[in-house]
Design an enzyme around this catalytic site. Structure first.
Site, PDB file in Angstrom:
ATOM      1  N   GLU A 172      36.250  41.244  29.591  1.00  0.00           N
ATOM      2  CA  GLU A 172      37.118  42.269  29.236  1.00  0.00           C
ATOM      3  C   GLU A 172      37.586  41.988  27.980  1.00  0.00           C
ATOM      4  O   GLU A 172      38.955  42.126  27.635  1.00  0.00           O
ATOM      5  CB  GLU A 172      38.393  42.506  30.171  1.00  0.00           C
ATOM      6  N   ASN A 213      31.050  40.647  30.146  1.00  0.00           N
ATOM      7  CA  ASN A 213      31.304  41.507  31.488  1.00  0.00           C
ATOM      8  C   ASN A 213      32.497  42.567  31.024  1.00  0.00           C
ATOM      9  O   ASN A 213      33.674  42.013  30.190  1.00  0.00           O
ATOM     10  CB  ASN A 213      31.713  40.611  32.428  1.00  0.00           C
ATOM     11  N   HIS A 249      34.144  49.588  38.714  1.00  0.00           N
ATOM     12  CA  HIS A 249      35.186  49.886  39.718  1.00  0.00           C
ATOM     13  C   HIS A 249      35.314  51.316  39.457  1.00  0.00           C
ATOM     14  O   HIS A 249      35.930  51.785  38.769  1.00  0.00           O
ATOM     15  CB  HIS A 249      36.418  49.200  39.458  1.00  0.00           C
ATOM     16  N   GLU A 277      30.571  44.482  39.735  1.00  0.00           N
ATOM     17  CA  GLU A 277      31.761  44.471  40.699  1.00  0.00           C
ATOM     18  C   GLU A 277      32.014  45.658  41.402  1.00  0.00           C
ATOM     19  O   GLU A 277      33.178  46.269  41.166  1.00  0.00           O
ATOM     20  CB  GLU A 277      33.144  44.187  39.513  1.00  0.00           C
ATOM     21  N   ASP A 279      32.860  48.633  43.271  1.00  0.00           N
ATOM     22  CA  ASP A 279      33.471  49.228  44.522  1.00  0.00           C
ATOM     23  C   ASP A 279      33.635  50.811  44.001  1.00  0.00           C
ATOM     24  O   ASP A 279      33.804  51.134  42.956  1.00  0.00           O
ATOM     25  CB  ASP A 279      34.635  48.531  44.815  1.00  0.00           C
TER      26      ASP A 279
HETATM   27  O1  9MR Z   1      39.671  40.955  42.918  1.00  0.00           O
HETATM   28  C1  9MR Z   1      40.567  40.136  42.114  1.00  0.00           C
HETATM   29  C2  9MR Z   1      41.813  39.970  42.750  1.00  0.00           C
HETATM   30  O2  9MR Z   1      41.828  39.491  43.899  1.00  0.00           O
HETATM   31  C3  9MR Z   1      42.569  39.162  41.857  1.00  0.00           C
HETATM   32  O3  9MR Z   1      44.254  39.213  42.060  1.00  0.00           O
HETATM   33  C4  9MR Z   1      42.845  39.881  40.530  1.00  0.00           C
HETATM   34  C5  9MR Z   1      43.587  38.907  39.316  1.00  0.00           C
HETATM   35  O4  9MR Z   1      42.939  37.753  39.119  1.00  0.00           O
HETATM   36  O5  9MR Z   1      41.121  39.955  39.955  1.00  0.00           O
HETATM   37  C6  9MR Z   1      40.641  40.704  40.858  1.00  0.00           C
HETATM   38  O6  9MR Z   1      39.248  40.775  40.199  1.00  0.00           O
HETATM   39  C7  9MR Z   1      39.181  41.317  38.976  1.00  0.00           C
HETATM   40  C8  9MR Z   1      38.209  40.530  38.245  1.00  0.00           C
HETATM   41  O7  9MR Z   1      38.491  39.258  38.284  1.00  0.00           O
HETATM   42  C9  9MR Z   1      37.764  41.181  36.694  1.00  0.00           C
HETATM   43  N1  9MR Z   1      37.236  42.670  36.777  1.00  0.00           N
HETATM   44  C10 9MR Z   1      38.603  43.568  37.557  1.00  0.00           C
HETATM   45  C11 9MR Z   1      38.866  42.742  39.187  1.00  0.00           C
HETATM   46  C12 9MR Z   1      39.591  43.769  39.880  1.00  0.00           C
HETATM   47  O8  9MR Z   1      40.945  43.492  39.375  1.00  0.00           O
END
Ligand code: 9MR
Length: 369
Positions: A172, A213, A249, A277, A279
């Site tokens: 990001e 990513n 997402h 990722e 969903d």
């Molecule tokens: O799914 C993840 C969630 O459990 C955490 O609280 C959050 C913060 O660390 O991150 C979520 O995963 C993210 C990923 O690491 C990066 N891309 C977006 C994902 C969804 O927020």
């Protein structure tokens, strides 16, 4: 900070303009062998893993804590997927809660589970603006920030050298408008931190596939245009970027614009691409109609990945609605995964199986006469 400035900064740093040559051509997946699927939990039922074409991994994000869950969760994880991504266990804040004090248990358990089940591990994530340990201070001088970031990347990649097939090296880094995101790393280190992170990771494990990513780049958007340019510039400057991860997402009613064409234009840069990722959240309550549309979108994303030779993996961000991040972050949305909260398969799971069966090479037709 524009991506043009990144390129300028790379050049200013005196970098050789050598195109980075990956050790293997894109599209051929992992150089490390992944054993074939162990016996399915439900004998006779084909799983995603059984049907996935060779060279394209099927993965799920797993929160380290999920591994201590009920046997049914573990059984599905082991039989449906041949790859897994650490949803949280490898984030810096979790790995190094105090300076120099590492908490490897969750990440180690995940890697061990994957190894025991013949699964590849996708490491997530080395450099991110979020989940940085609190002890990393914005008041430090640039040299100190750079030293701890390098130390972090080197320590983590070295620990899992040979056991993690790919890393999200930077996550990001772009803002919605396509400029580099305003982060501690950019402010302190300048745009060159992106290239540096890839070089540090490559030095620590030259066999790992290194990804950039992001989200919001699945379709043709301003942000994906900027990502394309950034990846092109990095590779022209000899930076070891092997792949681009498209988080995906998605919302049930908003398919990305020309996903396949978008993946292709990245593949034309010579990199692998991956759905990292996926969903598909639906507005609650989830009705059968909404779940059918969700299933269609899951199918479309899989189809796009399979249509592009450079697509090396297809990963969902958790496989059960019982453990999805969506309800906690997107008010009014949920039911985003392939299995419901009781681990029963949803229409989206059936749609993926159906799509994979359709793509199986046709049995040789009997010779005439
Ligand atoms: O799914 C993840 C969630 O459990 C955490 O609280 C959050 C913060 O660390 O991150 C979520 O995963 C993210 C990923 O690491 C990066 N891309 C977006 C994902 C969804 O927020």
């Amino acid at each position: 900070m524009s991506v043009a400035l990144v390129a300028a900064a790379l050049l200013a740093a005196g970098m050789a303009l050598v195109r980075y040559a990956p050790e293997r051509p894109p599209g051929d997946g992992d150089a490390r062998p992944v054993p074939s699927s162990p016996a399915s939990a439900a004998p006779g039922r084909e799983t995603l893993r059984d049907l996935m074409p060779p060279g394209v991994k099927i993965g799920s994000a797993v929160d380290g804590r999920g591994l201590s869950l009920e046997p049914a969760y573990r059984a599905l994880l082991g039989t449906e997927f041949n790859a897994m991504t650490a949803e949280n266990a490898m984030k810096w804040r979790n790995l190094e809660p105090l300076p120099g004090v590492y908490a490897w248990t969750g990440a180690d358990q995940l890697v061990d589970f994957a190894h025991q089940h013949g699964q590849a591990v996708y490491g997530h994530t080395l450099v991110w603006h979020s989940d940085v340990p609190k002890w990393v201070s914005p008041d430090w001088p640039a040299d100190q920030v750079r030293a701890v970031l390098q130390e972090h990347v080197t320590t983590v990649v070295s620990r899992y050298r040979g056991r993690v097939w790919a890393w999200d090296v930077v996550n990001e880094v772009l803002d919605e408008d396509g400029t580099l995101r305003d982060t501690l790393w950019l402010r302190k280190l300048g745009p060159g931190y992106v290239a540096d992170a890839f070089r540090w990771a490559h030095a620590a494990d030259p066999g790992a596939r290194l990804f950039i990513n992001d989200y919001g780049v699945e379709g043709r958007t301003r942000k994906s245009d900027a990502l394309l340019k950034l990846v092109r510039d990095l590779r022209r400057a000899g930076v070891p970027v092997d792949g681009v991860g498209f988080q995906s997402h998605l919302r049930w009613d908003q398919p990305p614009r020309d996903l396949t064409g978008n993946l292709r234009r990245f593949a034309q840069l010579g990199v692998s691409v991956a759905i990292t990722e996926l969903d598909v959240r639906v507005a609650l309550p989830a009705t059968p109609q909404k779940l059918e549309r969700q299933a269609t979108l899951y199918r479309q994303v899989l189809r796009a990945c399979l249509a592009v030779t450079a697509c090396v993996s297809f990963t969902v961000w958790g496989f059960t609605d019982a453990r999805s991040w969506i309800p906690g972050y997107h008010r009014g949305y949920g039911a985003a995964c392939l299995f419901d909260g009781s681990l029963a398969p949803k229409p989206a799971h059936a749609a993926l199986l159906d799509e994979l069966r359709r793509q199986l090479p046709r049995a040789a037709s009997p010779s005439p006469g």
